[in-house]
Design a protein around this motif. Structure first.
Motif, PDB file in Angstrom:
ATOM      1  N   GLY A 258       0.798  -1.113  -0.080  1.00 16.72           N
ATOM      2  CA  GLY A 258       0.004  -0.098   0.109  1.00 16.72           C
ATOM      3  C   GLY A 258       0.710   1.300  -0.020  1.00 16.72           C
ATOM      4  N   GLY A 259       0.488   2.301  -0.551  1.00 13.55           N
ATOM      5  CA  GLY A 259       1.306   3.451  -1.006  1.00 13.55           C
ATOM      6  C   GLY A 259       0.187   4.431  -1.520  1.00 13.55           C
ATOM      7  N   ALA A 260       0.571   5.846  -1.394  1.00 14.34           N
ATOM      8  CA  ALA A 260      -0.025   6.992  -2.057  1.00 14.34           C
ATOM      9  C   ALA A 260      -0.088   6.755  -3.618  1.00 14.34           C
ATOM     10  N   MET A 261      -1.450   7.104  -4.284  1.00 13.79           N
ATOM     11  CA  MET A 261      -1.489   6.771  -5.735  1.00 13.79           C
ATOM     12  C   MET A 261      -0.752   7.769  -6.373  1.00 13.79           C
ATOM     13  N   VAL A 262       0.352   7.470  -7.241  1.00 12.95           N
ATOM     14  CA  VAL A 262       1.045   8.269  -8.139  1.00 12.95           C
ATOM     15  C   VAL A 262       1.105   7.878  -9.432  1.00 12.95           C
ATOM     16  N   TYR A 263       0.817   8.643 -10.506  1.00 15.14           N
ATOM     17  CA  TYR A 263       0.759   8.268 -11.968  1.00 15.14           C
ATOM     18  C   TYR A 263       2.158   8.581 -12.431  1.00 15.14           C
ATOM     19  N   GLY A 264       2.704   7.718 -13.640  1.00 13.32           N
ATOM     20  CA  GLY A 264       4.046   7.990 -14.209  1.00 13.32           C
ATOM     21  C   GLY A 264       3.779   8.183 -15.491  1.00 13.32           C
ATOM     22  N   ILE A 265       4.954   8.750 -16.209  1.00 11.71           N
ATOM     23  CA  ILE A 265       4.731   8.653 -17.719  1.00 11.71           C
ATOM     24  C   ILE A 265       6.179   8.919 -18.167  1.00 11.71           C
ATOM     25  N   THR A 266       6.421   8.272 -19.506  1.00 14.65           N
ATOM     26  CA  THR A 266       7.734   7.968 -19.862  1.00 14.65           C
ATOM     27  C   THR A 266       7.620   7.942 -21.545  1.00 14.65           C
ATOM     28  N   VAL A 267       8.802   8.291 -22.212  1.00  4.90           N
ATOM     29  CA  VAL A 267       8.838   7.791 -23.452  1.00  4.90           C
ATOM     30  C   VAL A 267       9.110   6.420 -23.855  1.00  4.90           C
TER      31      VAL A 267
END
Length: 318
Positions: A258-267
């Motif tokens: 469990g952890g805080a919801m964080v979105y990621g983006i990459t090429v």
């Protein structure tokens, strides 16, 4: 002379229209479908030479299309930044930009059983009532799926309901297709696949991101911060919930904590999609820009400003 000039002008317009636009293939989490649709329109208005082609799926499924199936994609945006770290870096991505946040909620419709009495305090008890059906996405394919399970485990402790998780799901430490109770639980590949079913009254309650519930006009319960995975205020308690999902190779597992919801983006990169594609770089930078953040906030998500970037992000000038 005027006719000649007019003819030349029309020819130039037609020739310009026939010039093929450069495609930017974007794989992204289902929960990003609405904000990314708006981002696509704004981006193409600013950069008319590009044609953004989006494909929504569960974040883990999207990553595997690139790393395992070898499909061409230029950008990958995940509802859990750790998917990029676990499944794409370093071979299929060089950096990870944490750019947005969210929180879990419980969505329902006016036709859901006990819709007139459910609230943020009694929902676990209502979930266990006879005849109540609950939906969540596949935890092996979609972060919303394993977050649904983590929320349930946290709720068991927070609300002091011994055995809540086992009584509701009974998956043990990991989920396998076919283990769900067909009379109680409905599972689909990604959370957005379940929206039509709840609107058709195929089941009663859906574990889903608060932003998606708002975007689709569903009634929803805002969960206490102790179980919603909203932010780091309750990080220590979140870490007490764990669940195993499928790893990179058959028979291996990754333990999700469990952890805080964080979105990621990459090429993204593989043999079919080189890492130096100019359009992909521009799209990622647009998402991280003030305008991109404005669109994310408009659609019910928090933003991380500036984005927290790990790895080699020199390609996007960071």
């Amino acid at each position: 002379m005027k006719k000649t000039l007019l003819s030349l002008g029309l020819s130039a317009v037609l020739a310009s229209a026939l010039v093929a636009k450069e495609k930017i293939v974007v794989f992204h989490a289902g929960s990003l479908a609405v904000p990314f649709s708006e981002i696509e329109k704004e981006f193409e208005a600013k950069y008319p030479e590009y044609d953004v082609q989006r494909e929504a799926s569960g974040s883990r499924a999207a990553a595997r299309k690139i790393s395992e199936i070898g499909r061409a994609a230029d950008v990958m945006a995940s509802a859990d930044y750790k998917v990029i770290d676990n499944l794409l870096v370093p071979n299929n991505a060089k950096f990870n930009a944490q750019f947005a946040t969210n929180e879990m909620a419980i969505a329902f419709t006016p036709s859901s059983k006990y819709a007139d009495e459910i609230n943020s305090n009694n929902w676990p008890e209502i979930f266990l009532r006879d005849g109540v059906k609950v939906g969540h996405s596949n935890p092996n394919m979609d972060p919303c799926g394993y977050r649904s399970i983590l929320v349930t485990k946290l709720a068991e402790e927070h609300y002091k309901i011994p055995g809540f998780y086992e009584k509701l799901f009974g998956y043990g430490q990991s989920y396998k297709v076919g283990e769900e109770d067909k009379n109680k639980v409905i599972v689909r590949p990604k959370e957005t696949d379940l929206l039509g079913l709840i609107e058709a009254n195929a089941y009663d309650y859906l574990y889903i991101y608060k932003s998606v519930a708002k975007q689709h006009g569903l009634k929803y319960i805002t969960l206490p911060k102790e179980v919603s995975l909203k932010d780091n205020e309750n990080a220590k308690f979140y870490k007490t919930a764990k669940f195993d999902i499928d790893g990179k190779k058959p028979g291996t597992f990754i333990t999700k904590t469990g952890g805080a919801m964080v979105y990621g983006i990459t090429v993204a990169q593989n043999k079919k999609s080189p890492a130096n594609k100019e359009g992909a770089v521009k799209f990622v930078n647009f998402v991280l820009s003030e305008k991109g953040q404005e669109i994310m906030k408009k659609n019910g998500q928090g933003v991380i400003s500036p984005a927290k970037i790990t790895g080699d992000a020199s390609i996007i000038g960071k």
